[in-house]
Design a protein around this motif. Structure first.
Motif, PDB file in Angstrom:
ATOM      1  N   UNK A 173       6.477  -4.229   2.159  1.00 56.62           N
ATOM      2  CA  UNK A 173       6.834  -2.960   1.520  1.00 56.62           C
ATOM      3  C   UNK A 173       7.426  -1.997   2.541  1.00 56.62           C
ATOM      4  N   UNK A 174       6.839  -1.942   3.734  1.00 60.76           N
ATOM      5  CA  UNK A 174       7.343  -1.051   4.780  1.00 60.76           C
ATOM      6  C   UNK A 174       8.751  -1.449   5.216  1.00 60.76           C
ATOM      7  N   UNK A 175       8.984  -2.759   5.347  1.00 60.23           N
ATOM      8  CA  UNK A 175      10.308  -3.231   5.764  1.00 60.23           C
ATOM      9  C   UNK A 175      11.345  -2.926   4.687  1.00 60.23           C
ATOM     10  N   UNK A 176      10.980  -3.171   3.420  1.00 58.73           N
ATOM     11  CA  UNK A 176      11.914  -2.876   2.327  1.00 58.73           C
ATOM     12  C   UNK A 176      12.204  -1.376   2.242  1.00 58.73           C
ATOM     13  N   UNK A 177      11.191  -0.548   2.457  1.00 57.94           N
ATOM     14  CA  UNK A 177      11.388   0.902   2.412  1.00 57.94           C
ATOM     15  C   UNK A 177      12.328   1.348   3.523  1.00 57.94           C
ATOM     16  N   UNK A 178      12.178   0.778   4.713  1.00 62.16           N
ATOM     17  CA  UNK A 178      13.052   1.134   5.836  1.00 62.16           C
ATOM     18  C   UNK A 178      14.480   0.666   5.594  1.00 62.16           C
ATOM     19  N   UNK A 179      14.632  -0.379   4.763  1.00 61.32           N
ATOM     20  CA  UNK A 179      15.964  -0.902   4.435  1.00 61.32           C
ATOM     21  C   UNK A 179      16.525  -0.266   3.168  1.00 61.32           C
ATOM     22  N   UNK A 180      15.819   0.775   2.662  1.00 62.34           N
ATOM     23  CA  UNK A 180      16.229   1.502   1.449  1.00 62.34           C
ATOM     24  C   UNK A 180      16.221   0.622   0.199  1.00 62.34           C
ATOM     25  N   UNK A 181      15.413  -0.431   0.212  1.00 74.80           N
ATOM     26  CA  UNK A 181      15.224  -1.251  -0.985  1.00 74.80           C
ATOM     27  C   UNK A 181      13.925  -0.790  -1.636  1.00 74.80           C
ATOM     28  N   UNK A 182      14.032   0.351  -2.326  1.00 76.16           N
ATOM     29  CA  UNK A 182      12.836   1.064  -2.763  1.00 76.16           C
ATOM     30  C   UNK A 182      12.081   0.339  -3.877  1.00 76.16           C
ATOM     31  N   UNK A 183      12.813  -0.297  -4.803  1.00 77.33           N
ATOM     32  CA  UNK A 183      12.124  -0.989  -5.899  1.00 77.33           C
ATOM     33  C   UNK A 183      11.289  -2.165  -5.376  1.00 77.33           C
ATOM     34  N   UNK A 184      11.885  -2.943  -4.451  1.00 75.97           N
ATOM     35  CA  UNK A 184      11.132  -4.054  -3.855  1.00 75.97           C
ATOM     36  C   UNK A 184       9.914  -3.538  -3.099  1.00 75.97           C
ATOM     37  N   UNK A 185      10.110  -2.416  -2.392  1.00 80.01           N
ATOM     38  CA  UNK A 185       9.000  -1.814  -1.649  1.00 80.01           C
ATOM     39  C   UNK A 185       7.887  -1.394  -2.602  1.00 80.01           C
ATOM     40  N   UNK A 186       8.264  -0.736  -3.702  1.00 81.24           N
ATOM     41  CA  UNK A 186       7.274  -0.289  -4.693  1.00 81.24           C
ATOM     42  C   UNK A 186       6.468  -1.462  -5.238  1.00 81.24           C
TER      43      UNK A 186
END
Length: 561
Positions: free
Chosen positions: A494-507
């Motif tokens: 989730x942290x990696x996806x959030x840093x990559x601006x992939x917010x839905x995957x992070x959520x």
């Protein structure tokens, strides 16, 4: 006079120390007024009164009277010495029973032992050791040897401690604490097993399976040897055997939990700590270790209940104060936590987990040098993974990379097949750009050594991200999630996806993590940041209400202080 002494002896046997002391005062006065009494009779009266004072925990007064009694005993005329102050060999049986009942049977070595106990009670270990060493080796009883062994350990004379513990086992092969202490001192399991009576006793010979009659004792010794040599998995195998043979045994449950904690099996450790509390809710031993497991679950309410219970049971124990420190650290009150750690150290200067806690708190307060000192002390008391990890982190924070690498390599040498030790070496190497490739190799080696050690997996994922290989990090974590669905892996993804601006995957991954572990603090905080991001709010902006957050919850908790 004789009647009063008999009555005083009876009071001491019954533990009625106040009345015994009062009665003893009259005896001493009567003895002073009677010039015909022999010195040995006066000495026994002083010893009886000193015993009463010791029972009342007035150690310095007791110490003074014991010393006066020895002087009186030595002042006995030579013709009386044979009958008045008997030799240690003649009084050996009375020394074993710990009683000084007749004026004609005072045992000076027993009095020396009691003087040593008084010194020990007021934390004058050097004086206690000196007094105990004054007792000739040939007449040292089991309790004398055991006390001497503990004093040698406290004062750092490990070789002498080892000899004293060995002597204890020669006198009685069922002094279990001697096996545990010798294992910690590095004595091989083979030697410890040699002290176990393999079929010599009548009871064992009568058994259909003489070896099985003492098999449990052998497994206990081998289990502790495995743990203290950092071979935790073998230790767990031995404790598992003991757990099956002796269900709900408090010692086995606690040792199993501590071994599981050492290899990162927090959930299993938590289960065994909870089971131990069910077996004996008034036990304080390892309460600090239990609190540290609860901290990983961020269970503030449960921690609060544990500390409250422990304080009501025995507020003098260092485990209780360390558990209190863990509670306040979880509440982000680190300075408050540090004051409780200091209380633990004052309660017992040899309590290792207090120094581990002090080191961790010092690091979080950016006091790296103080952290090094604390971790070094913990390391000197007992080497284990946590003391190695603490020292490495402290040296890196200063920074002193050479010292950190030296400690990490020492850990790897002490635990050659340990995935955490290999990971620790990798952690040092990745701090420098030139060492990242070596660090990667150590992480991969740790993963091969123990595929279930997720710290190495997460560290390698962080390294991939630091080198802008985000796709590799994601692929690594997703591969492990297929076989090991753990909340920590979901949080990292989730942290990696959030840093990559992939917010839905992070959520999605934050939600998966919280569904597995609703108490995962990293997931909760990450989700809060993510929600702000999704609303277009800077997650790093200060919130005016932040300082008041959680006050209502605190009021409901009913804090122990």
């Amino acid at each position: 006079m004789e009647t009063l002494r008999e009555q005083m002896t009876f009071l001491l046997e019954q533990g009625i120390y106040d009345s015994a002391e009062l009665l003893g005062g009259f005896l001493i006065s009567a003895a002073s007024a009677n010039g015909d009494l022999s010195p040995s009779t006066r000495a026994e009266t002083m010893i009886l009164v000193a015993d009463a004072l010791y029972g009342k925990k007035e150690y310095k007064r007791a110490l003074n009277l014991y010393r006066q009694a020895i002087l009186q005993c030595r002042a006995t005329p030579k013709q009386t010495t044979a009958s008045g102050c008997r030799s240690s060999a003649q009084a050996g049986s009375r020394a074993q029973s710990g009683s000084l009942l007749h004026a004609s049977s005072i045992n000076e070595n027993e009095v020396k032992y009691k003087i040593g106990l008084c010194h020990l009670a007021v934390n004058d270990t050097r004086a206690a050791l000196s007094e105990m060493e004054g007792i000739p080796q040939k007449v040292r009883t089991l309790k004398t040897n055991l006390t001497l062994a503990k004093l040698y350990r406290i004062t750092g004379y490990d070789r002498a401690a080892t000899s004293a513990f060995r002597e204890c086992l020669r006198q009685c092969p069922y002094v279990l604490e001697a096996y545990i202490a010798l294992a910690e001192l590095g004595v091989a399991a083979k030697e410890l097993v040699s002290f176990i009576p393999q079929g010599q006793s009548k009871i064992i010979r009568a058994s259909a399976e003489p070896f099985e009659a003492v098999r449990w004792l052998q497994r206990l010794a081998e289990g502790h040897c495995s743990v203290y040599s950092h071979n935790y998995r073998d230790g767990l195998e031995h404790f598992s055997y003991l757990g099956q043979r002796f269900p709900n045994n408090l010692h086995v449950l606690l040792e199993t939990a501590k071994a599981e904690l050492a290899i990162g099996k927090c959930e299993e450790a938590l289960h065994n700590f909870q089971k131990a509390r069910q077996v004996d809710q008034y036990n304080v031993a390892a309460a600090d270790e239990y609190a540290m497991v609860l901290r990983t679950r961020a269970s503030v309410a449960e921690l609060n209940r544990l500390v409250h219970d422990m304080l009501n049971i025995d507020s003098t124990r260092p485990e209780v104060w360390v558990a209190s420190a863990v509670y306040w650290e979880t509440r982000e009150e680190k300075l408050q936590a540090l004051t409780y750690v200091e209380k633990a150290i004052r309660a017992d200067e040899q309590h290792r987990s207090a120094y581990l806690m002090k080191g961790n708190l010092s690091l979080s307060l950016n006091r790296s040098e103080a952290a090094v000192i604390a971790f070094r002390k913990a390391h000197s008391l007992r080497t284990d993974l946590r003391s190695y990890q603490g020292l490495v982190r402290a040296y890196l924070a200063i920074p002193k990379h050479k010292e950190a690498l030296c400690v990490a390599r020492e850990a790897m040498k002490a635990m050659p097949y340990s995935a955490p030790a290999l990971t620790l070496v990798g952690d040092v190497y990745v701090q420098n750009l030139d060492g990242r490739e070596k660090g990667r190799k150590f992480y991969e080696s740790a993963m091969r050594q123990d595929p279930g050690y997720l710290v190495a997996v997460l560290s390698l994922a962080d390294l991939h991200c630091a080198e802008n290989r985000t796709d590799e990090a994601i692929a690594l974590l997703q591969r492990y999630l297929k076989t090991m669905p753990e909340d920590s892996l979901h949080v990292k993804l989730a942290q990696i996806f959030a840093a990559s601006c992939k917010l839905r995957e992070s959520l999605s991954h934050y939600q998966d993590a919280l569904s597995m572990n609703p108490l995962n603090e990293a997931a909760k905080k990450g989700l809060e940041r993510l929600e702000k991001q999704m609303k277009g709010i800077d997650p790093d902006a200060l919130d005016e209400e932040e300082d008041n957050e959680g006050e209502d919850a605190d009021a409901e908790e009913g804090e122990f202080l």
